[in-house]
Scaffold this active site. Structure first.
Site, PDB file in Angstrom:
ATOM      1  N   HIS A   5       0.529  -0.075  -9.899  1.00  0.00           N
ATOM      2  CA  HIS A   5      -0.367  -0.869  -9.053  1.00  0.00           C
ATOM      3  C   HIS A   5      -0.911  -2.086  -9.817  1.00  0.00           C
ATOM      4  CE1 HIS A   5      -3.023  -0.533  -5.242  1.00  0.00           C
ATOM      5  NE2 HIS A   5      -2.884  -1.800  -5.593  1.00  0.00           N
ATOM      6  N   GLU A  31      -3.236   7.567  -5.937  1.00  0.00           N
ATOM      7  CA  GLU A  31      -3.167   6.913  -7.256  1.00  0.00           C
ATOM      8  C   GLU A  31      -4.327   7.362  -8.139  1.00  0.00           C
ATOM      9  OE1 GLU A  31      -1.013   2.853  -5.561  1.00  0.00           O
ATOM     10  OE2 GLU A  31      -3.154   2.853  -5.966  1.00  0.00           O
ATOM     11  N   ARG A  61       0.839  -1.190   0.000  1.00  0.00           N
ATOM     12  CA  ARG A  61       0.000   0.000   0.000  1.00  0.00           C
ATOM     13  C   ARG A  61       0.880   1.248   0.000  1.00  0.00           C
ATOM     14  NH1 ARG A  61      -3.329  -2.866  -1.479  1.00  0.00           N
ATOM     15  NH2 ARG A  61      -5.417  -3.306  -0.658  1.00  0.00           N
TER      16      ARG A  61
END
Length: 318
Positions: free
Chosen positions: A285, A263, A234
Site C-alpha cells: 500500500h 491490511e 482499494r
C-alpha cells in the site's frame, strides 16, 4: 485554545515535515494508536488527526469536545461520517495529492509484469544467465505496451492520468462503464467489452457496497485475452480467492496489487500464497507514498486544520 491529537503519525514517513499550525494550540502526537486507546487519547481534544485509526459511533459519542476530524488521506471510511453530520463534527480530507505517484506506481507494476522483470531478476540471482551459455535467455514472456488495450475501471483524476500515460506508451485506453450499467456516454466502453478485450485491466475505483467484489471468478472467465490485473485502489474490489484461482487456471497472465482487503494481510490471505510467483507483485500500500506526494498531503492536512480554526473550513466531507 485547540487541542490537536495526531493518532497515527507513523503512517507518514519520518522524513516528511508536518508543520505546526499557525494558531495557539496544544499538539500531541502518537506514532500508533490501538483501538482501546482512542477514547483516552482524544479526551479533551477539539481536533483529531487520523489516517487509518477508526473513529466509530462508540468512540465519537464519548468525545463531546471534538470539533474537527482531519483525515490524513482521501478515503474517510475510517470515520462514521453520518454520526459526525448529526452532531456537528466537521470532517476534512486530502484531495488531489496523488495525481503523479499512483499512476506512476501503476505503470511500474504494468511494466515490470509485461516484461517479466521479477522473474528475470530471480533467474540472474540464481545463476541461470551463466547456465544459459549465450548472451541472453528466454525463460519468461516479454510483451510490449504499444498497441495493447488498457482497461481502466474508474474515470476520476487518477484513471484519467493513467490513460494519459497509457497513450504515451502507445496503448489504447478503455474506460469501463460501471458494472451492470449502460448508456453512460461516449467516454465509456461497455463493462463486458472491457473484460473481454483488454490486455491490462487497472482499478482506480473507491470501495463502496456497489464496487465490493466487482471482479470475481465469473468476470475472470470472461477475460479472453488473459490480461494483467492491477489494483492500486482499494482491497476488496477483487475477490482475492478468485484471483488466485484465476492465476492457477491461467485465466489471467499476472497480477500487480498494492492493496489487500485487510491490511496488513494475515498469513492466510490468499494473495500471500502467490506473492512469490514471478508473475505476481504485491507491494505494501505504497502507491500513494512518494516523498513528494506525502509532503503535499502533510501540507494540505495542516492547511485544512488552519482553515477550520480561521472559520473558513476546506475540503469538508459532505
Amino acid at each position: 485554545m485547540h487541542k490537536i491529537v495526531i493518532l497515527d503519525r507513523a503512517t507518514l514517513a519520518p522524513q516528511i515535515r508536518v508543520r505546526r499550525p499557525a494558531f495557539d494550540h496544544e499538539l500531541v502526537e502518537h506514532a500508533h494508536t490501538a483501538p482501546d486507546q482512542v477514547v483516552e487519547r482524544l479526551t479533551g481534544a477539539t481536533i483529531a488527526v487520523t489516517n487509518k485509526v477508526r473513529l466509530t459511533v462508540e468512540v465519537l459519542e464519548r468525545l463531546p469536545d471534538l470539533k474537527l476530524i482531519a483525515v490524513a488521506a482521501t478515503g474517510t471510511d475510517c470515520v462514521d461520517t453520518a454520526y459526525c453530520r448529526r452532531h456537528g463534527i466537521a470532517v476534512s480530507n486530502i484531495r488531489g495529492y496523488a495525481v503523479s505517484t499512483v499512476p506512476e506506481h501503476t505503470f511500474a507494476l504494468i511494466l515490470a509484469l509485461r516484461r517479466s522483470i521479477v522473474g528475470f531478476r530471480e533467474d540472474v540471482l540464481n545463476g541461470e544467465w551463466q547456465k544459459s551459455g549465450q548472451f541472453c535467455f528466454f525463460n519468461h514472456p516479454i510483451r510490449d505496451l504499444r498497441g495493447a488495450r488498457l482497461g481502466i475501471v474508474g474515470e476520476g483524476v487518477l484513471g484519467q492520468r493513467v490513460a494519459e500515460l497509457g497513450r504515451a506508451f502507445g496503448m489504447i485506453p478503455l474506460f469501463a462503464a460501471h458494472k451492470g450499467k449502460s448508456g453512460l456516454g461516449p467516454l465509456y466502453t461497455p463493462w463486458d467489452e472491457v473484460l473481454e478485450t483488454s490486455d491490462v485491466i487497472t482499478l482506480h475505483s473507491p470501495l463502496t457496497p456497489e464496487t465490493r467484489g466487482m471482479i470475481g471468478l465469473s468476470e475472470f472467465r470472461r477475460m479472453k485475452r488473459k490480461p494483467l490485473i492491477v489494483n492500486t485502489a482499494r482491497g476488496g474490489l477483487v475477490v482475492e480467492a478468485d484471483l488466485v484461482a484465476a492465476l492457477d487456471e491461467g485465466l489471467i497472465s499476472g497480477a500487480g496489487f498494492d492493496v489487500v482487503e485487510t491490511e496488513p494481510p494475515a498469513p492466510a490471505n490468499p494473495l500471500m500464497s502467490v506473492a512469490g510467483r514471478p508473475n505476481v507483485i504485491v507491494t505494501p500500500h505504497v502507491a500513494w507514498a512518494s516523498d513528494e506526494a506525502q509532503q503535499s498531503l502533510a501540507d494540505q492536512l495542516i492547511d485544512n486544520i488552519e482553515n477550520f480554526a480561521a472559520g473558513r473550513p476546506s475540503n469538508l466531507v459532505p
